[in-house]
Design a protein around this motif. Structure first.
Motif, PDB file in Angstrom:
ATOM      1  N   TYR A 283       0.852  -1.186   0.000  1.00 50.65           N
ATOM      2  CA  TYR A 283       0.000   0.000   0.000  1.00 50.65           C
ATOM      3  C   TYR A 283       0.891   1.239   0.000  1.00 50.65           C
ATOM      4  O   TYR A 283       1.486   1.599   1.018  1.00 50.65           O
ATOM      5  CB  TYR A 283      -0.893  -0.029   1.239  1.00 50.65           C
ATOM      6  CG  TYR A 283      -1.981   1.012   1.266  1.00 50.65           C
ATOM      7  CD1 TYR A 283      -3.254   0.725   0.772  1.00 50.65           C
ATOM      8  CD2 TYR A 283      -1.753   2.272   1.792  1.00 50.65           C
ATOM      9  CE1 TYR A 283      -4.266   1.672   0.815  1.00 50.65           C
ATOM     10  CE2 TYR A 283      -2.747   3.231   1.839  1.00 50.65           C
ATOM     11  CZ  TYR A 283      -3.997   2.929   1.350  1.00 50.65           C
ATOM     12  OH  TYR A 283      -5.009   3.867   1.383  1.00 50.65           O
ATOM     13  N   ILE A 284       0.995   1.880  -1.161  1.00 50.75           N
ATOM     14  CA  ILE A 284       1.879   3.038  -1.306  1.00 50.75           C
ATOM     15  C   ILE A 284       1.072   4.216  -1.839  1.00 50.75           C
ATOM     16  O   ILE A 284       0.501   4.145  -2.928  1.00 50.75           O
ATOM     17  CB  ILE A 284       3.045   2.735  -2.273  1.00 50.75           C
ATOM     18  CG1 ILE A 284       3.783   1.455  -1.851  1.00 50.75           C
ATOM     19  CG2 ILE A 284       4.020   3.918  -2.333  1.00 50.75           C
ATOM     20  CD1 ILE A 284       4.806   0.984  -2.869  1.00 50.75           C
ATOM     21  N   ARG A 286      -1.826   5.407  -1.112  1.00 53.47           N
ATOM     22  CA  ARG A 286      -3.237   5.085  -1.329  1.00 53.47           C
ATOM     23  C   ARG A 286      -3.482   4.223  -2.566  1.00 53.47           C
ATOM     24  O   ARG A 286      -4.609   4.113  -3.033  1.00 53.47           O
ATOM     25  CB  ARG A 286      -4.089   6.363  -1.372  1.00 53.47           C
ATOM     26  CG  ARG A 286      -4.064   7.131  -0.048  1.00 53.47           C
ATOM     27  CD  ARG A 286      -4.922   8.382  -0.101  1.00 53.47           C
ATOM     28  NE  ARG A 286      -6.323   8.105  -0.379  1.00 53.47           N
ATOM     29  CZ  ARG A 286      -7.206   7.674   0.509  1.00 53.47           C
ATOM     30  NH1 ARG A 286      -6.833   7.465   1.755  1.00 53.47           N
ATOM     31  NH2 ARG A 286      -8.455   7.454   0.182  1.00 53.47           N
ATOM     32  N   LYS A 288      -2.469   0.229  -4.347  1.00 59.73           N
ATOM     33  CA  LYS A 288      -1.958  -1.092  -4.028  1.00 59.73           C
ATOM     34  C   LYS A 288      -1.195  -1.671  -5.220  1.00 59.73           C
ATOM     35  O   LYS A 288      -1.638  -1.559  -6.373  1.00 59.73           O
ATOM     36  CB  LYS A 288      -3.087  -2.035  -3.617  1.00 59.73           C
ATOM     37  CG  LYS A 288      -3.692  -1.693  -2.259  1.00 59.73           C
ATOM     38  CD  LYS A 288      -4.624  -2.785  -1.757  1.00 59.73           C
ATOM     39  CE  LYS A 288      -5.096  -2.487  -0.339  1.00 59.73           C
ATOM     40  NZ  LYS A 288      -5.913  -3.595   0.227  1.00 59.73           N
ATOM     41  N   ILE A 303       5.402  -1.757   5.334  1.00 57.14           N
ATOM     42  CA  ILE A 303       4.524  -0.612   5.099  1.00 57.14           C
ATOM     43  C   ILE A 303       3.215  -0.774   5.859  1.00 57.14           C
ATOM     44  O   ILE A 303       2.653   0.202   6.387  1.00 57.14           O
ATOM     45  CB  ILE A 303       4.271  -0.455   3.583  1.00 57.14           C
ATOM     46  CG1 ILE A 303       5.562  -0.027   2.875  1.00 57.14           C
ATOM     47  CG2 ILE A 303       3.160   0.554   3.313  1.00 57.14           C
ATOM     48  CD1 ILE A 303       5.492  -0.129   1.362  1.00 57.14           C
ATOM     49  N   SER A 304       2.728  -2.008   5.957  1.00 57.56           N
ATOM     50  CA  SER A 304       1.437  -2.246   6.616  1.00 57.56           C
ATOM     51  C   SER A 304       1.477  -1.981   8.112  1.00 57.56           C
ATOM     52  O   SER A 304       0.431  -1.845   8.745  1.00 57.56           O
ATOM     53  CB  SER A 304       0.982  -3.690   6.366  1.00 57.56           C
ATOM     54  OG  SER A 304       1.770  -4.610   7.105  1.00 57.56           O
ATOM     55  N   THR A 309       0.493   4.673   7.347  1.00 51.94           N
ATOM     56  CA  THR A 309      -0.285   3.890   6.397  1.00 51.94           C
ATOM     57  C   THR A 309      -1.713   3.723   6.882  1.00 51.94           C
ATOM     58  O   THR A 309      -2.667   3.880   6.101  1.00 51.94           O
ATOM     59  CB  THR A 309       0.358   2.502   6.196  1.00 51.94           C
ATOM     60  OG1 THR A 309       1.707   2.653   5.759  1.00 51.94           O
ATOM     61  CG2 THR A 309      -0.403   1.695   5.165  1.00 51.94           C
ATOM     62  N   TRP A 310      -1.881   3.411   8.157  1.00 51.73           N
ATOM     63  CA  TRP A 310      -3.223   3.254   8.706  1.00 51.73           C
ATOM     64  C   TRP A 310      -4.009   4.559   8.557  1.00 51.73           C
ATOM     65  O   TRP A 310      -5.182   4.543   8.154  1.00 51.73           O
ATOM     66  CB  TRP A 310      -3.151   2.858  10.188  1.00 51.73           C
ATOM     67  CG  TRP A 310      -2.609   1.484  10.445  1.00 51.73           C
ATOM     68  CD1 TRP A 310      -1.787   0.743   9.640  1.00 51.73           C
ATOM     69  CD2 TRP A 310      -2.846   0.676  11.595  1.00 51.73           C
ATOM     70  NE1 TRP A 310      -1.480  -0.448  10.224  1.00 51.73           N
ATOM     71  CE2 TRP A 310      -2.111  -0.525  11.434  1.00 51.73           C
ATOM     72  CE3 TRP A 310      -3.576   0.858  12.773  1.00 51.73           C
ATOM     73  CZ2 TRP A 310      -2.108  -1.548  12.389  1.00 51.73           C
ATOM     74  CZ3 TRP A 310      -3.575  -0.150  13.733  1.00 51.73           C
ATOM     75  CH2 TRP A 310      -2.862  -1.346  13.538  1.00 51.73           C
ATOM     76  N   SER A 312      -3.505   6.863   6.370  1.00 50.38           N
ATOM     77  CA  SER A 312      -3.737   7.100   4.951  1.00 50.38           C
ATOM     78  C   SER A 312      -4.995   6.390   4.461  1.00 50.38           C
ATOM     79  O   SER A 312      -5.737   6.917   3.636  1.00 50.38           O
ATOM     80  CB  SER A 312      -2.515   6.634   4.145  1.00 50.38           C
ATOM     81  OG  SER A 312      -2.747   6.729   2.761  1.00 50.38           O
ATOM     82  N   ILE A 419      -4.902  -3.934   4.669  1.00 44.56           N
ATOM     83  CA  ILE A 419      -3.852  -3.229   3.923  1.00 44.56           C
ATOM     84  C   ILE A 419      -3.115  -4.174   2.969  1.00 44.56           C
ATOM     85  O   ILE A 419      -2.781  -3.792   1.836  1.00 44.56           O
ATOM     86  CB  ILE A 419      -2.873  -2.568   4.903  1.00 44.56           C
ATOM     87  CG1 ILE A 419      -3.572  -1.421   5.641  1.00 44.56           C
ATOM     88  CG2 ILE A 419      -1.635  -2.038   4.177  1.00 44.56           C
ATOM     89  CD1 ILE A 419      -2.790  -0.907   6.832  1.00 44.56           C
TER      90      ILE A 419
END
Length: 421
Positions: A283-284, A286, A288, A303-304, A309-310, A312, A419
């Motif tokens: 997940y980069i 917004r 995938k 990243i997760s 990230t959460w 985002s 994610i």
């Protein structure tokens, strides 16, 4: 000659007590470390018996609640199980020479080195790594970087390695790059041979089965909870009866033992607790991107686990992130005085969840439930204990606070699954 004869005699004696002899292939990077913390300096560092024994004992305790005295739980009780490790094929580096950072800062991005910094270069190298791992990834930046260091760029997409590459404030950038060169992970693909010796068949059966679980699912070395240090069994030359050769913890618990002890130590998850994710996506910004190799899987895993990230996912880029309870995934998590803190000094704890890559580029989420909570505070906009803070779920709905650790762990599992899928 006398030494050779003595070694041969010892080996013949050990052969009388061999209970397992197998070959293993590293299918994720091995991030070991000698006494200096280096994987590749002054010579390559491979898994050692003490690392395998130590982590296997931990696994046994999560399965059984205790470690049998015959495995040496104290200095008074010497272990009746011995382990030897030999290297069958040597591991490779991700980058085999130290890059000229000053030169790269000057050339990267087509801008003057006067307006560039080491952190700018790290970001550019990470962008290049995303492009190498995820073919559909595109970026507004177009750094002119030497593809000779593609292995380094891939590593920088993994948050744990990126954090190490940022270094400490007291370090010069040339010192940092030398450090990560020496301590970089070893590429997957190398092979080791593990032999286990014991006179006690029952305790050795327990040990070997737990060792196989450890190597395949829990990992050894640094960043094992984030997917490093996994080894699959490729050949068995000898094994006593009762050793399970085809392990699948998502279907059954392999090791049979009566669980004893209290709830203050993690419990190995049941098949019903485990979550399997395949395929895996990173997940980069917004979007995938499908992970198509093991480095991509490790990047996706790292990243997760990030609070950013959460946030985002819920488009919550501004404001406090206290409702996103990432403390479940390990501590410390404190930056510039903000984040999770303890009032009793430095706060450290392992993640409640082990994230384990599979050979076919999936991820298994293993929750280790335990009621061992000690007070943790979030220091953004005042210090508040985490069990008194509202929680945000992956649907961006606000949930009330909870005093039950299992509820926090399960919510973190929901976040990771959302994610990574």
């Amino acid at each position: 000659m006398l030494a050779e004869e003595l070694n041969a005699k010892v080996n013949r004696l050990l052969d009388n007590y061999i209970v397992f002899d197998g070959e293993f292939l590293a299918f994720t990077p091995w991030w070991g470390g000698n006494e200096l913390g280096y994987t590749f300096y002054p010579q390559p560092h491979y898994p050692e018996p003490k690392e395998i024994i130590g982590k296997t004992k931990w696994t046994i305790r999560t399965l059984c609640g205790n470690v049998p005295e015959k495995l040496g739980i104290s200095e008074k009780n010497a272990s009746t199980v011995k382990v030897s490790v030999s290297i069958l094929s040597h591991g490779e580096m991700y980058f085999d020479k130290i890059p000229n950072i000053d030169d790269m800062i000057g050339k990267s991005g087509g801008r003057s080195s006067k307006t560039r910094s080491y952190l700018d270069l790290l970001r550019d190298m990470r962008e290049e790594g995303y492009k190498l791992l995820f073919p559909s990834y595109s970026s507004a930046t177009n750094p002119h970087l030497n593809r000779e260091f593609g292995g380094l760029y891939k590593l920088l997409t993994i948050p744990r390695f990126y954090l190490k590459a940022m270094g400490r404030r007291s370090q010069r950038q040339s010192e940092i790059i030398q450090e990560i060169f020496k301590s970089q992970p070893m590429k997957p693909g190398f092979k080791i041979r593990i032999r286990v010796f014991s006179r006690d068949k029952e305790v050795s059966k327990l040990f070997v089965n737990a060792m196989l679980i450890t190597l395949k699912y829990l990992g050894i070395g640094s960043a094992a909870n984030r997917g490093f240090g996994r080894f699959k069994l490729t050949k068995i030359s000898h094994a006593i009866e009762g050793i399970k050769k085809d392990l699948d913890i998502t279907k059954e618990i392999i090791v049979e033992c009566k669980r004893e002890g209290n709830s203050s130590f993690p419990r190995f998850p049941s098949p019903q607790d485990i979550r399997v994710i395949k395929p895996v996506n990173a997940y980069i910004r917004r979007n995938k991107y499908r992970a198509e190799d093991i480095e991509g899987v490790l990047a996706a895993i790292g990243i997760s686990t990030l609070k950013s990230t959460w946030k985002s996912v819920c488009n919550a880029f501004m404001g406090s992130g206290r409702g996103y309870h990432t403390w479940v995934l390990g501590l410390p998590r404190e930056v510039n005085g903000k984040g999770y803190i303890s009032k009793n000094g430095e706060l450290r704890r392992q993640s409640y969840i082990v994230m384990s890559p599979t050979e076919d580029l999936g991820v298994i989420l293993l929750p280790f439930y335990v009621e061992d909570y000690t007070k943790i505070y979030h220091s953004d906009h005042g210090q508040v204990e985490v069990t008194n803070i509202n929680r945000v779920n992956p649907n961006c709905k606000t949930l009330p606070p909870s005093q039950v650790i299992k509820e926090h762990v399960d919510l973190a599992l929901d976040w990771l699954e959302e994610i990574l899928r």
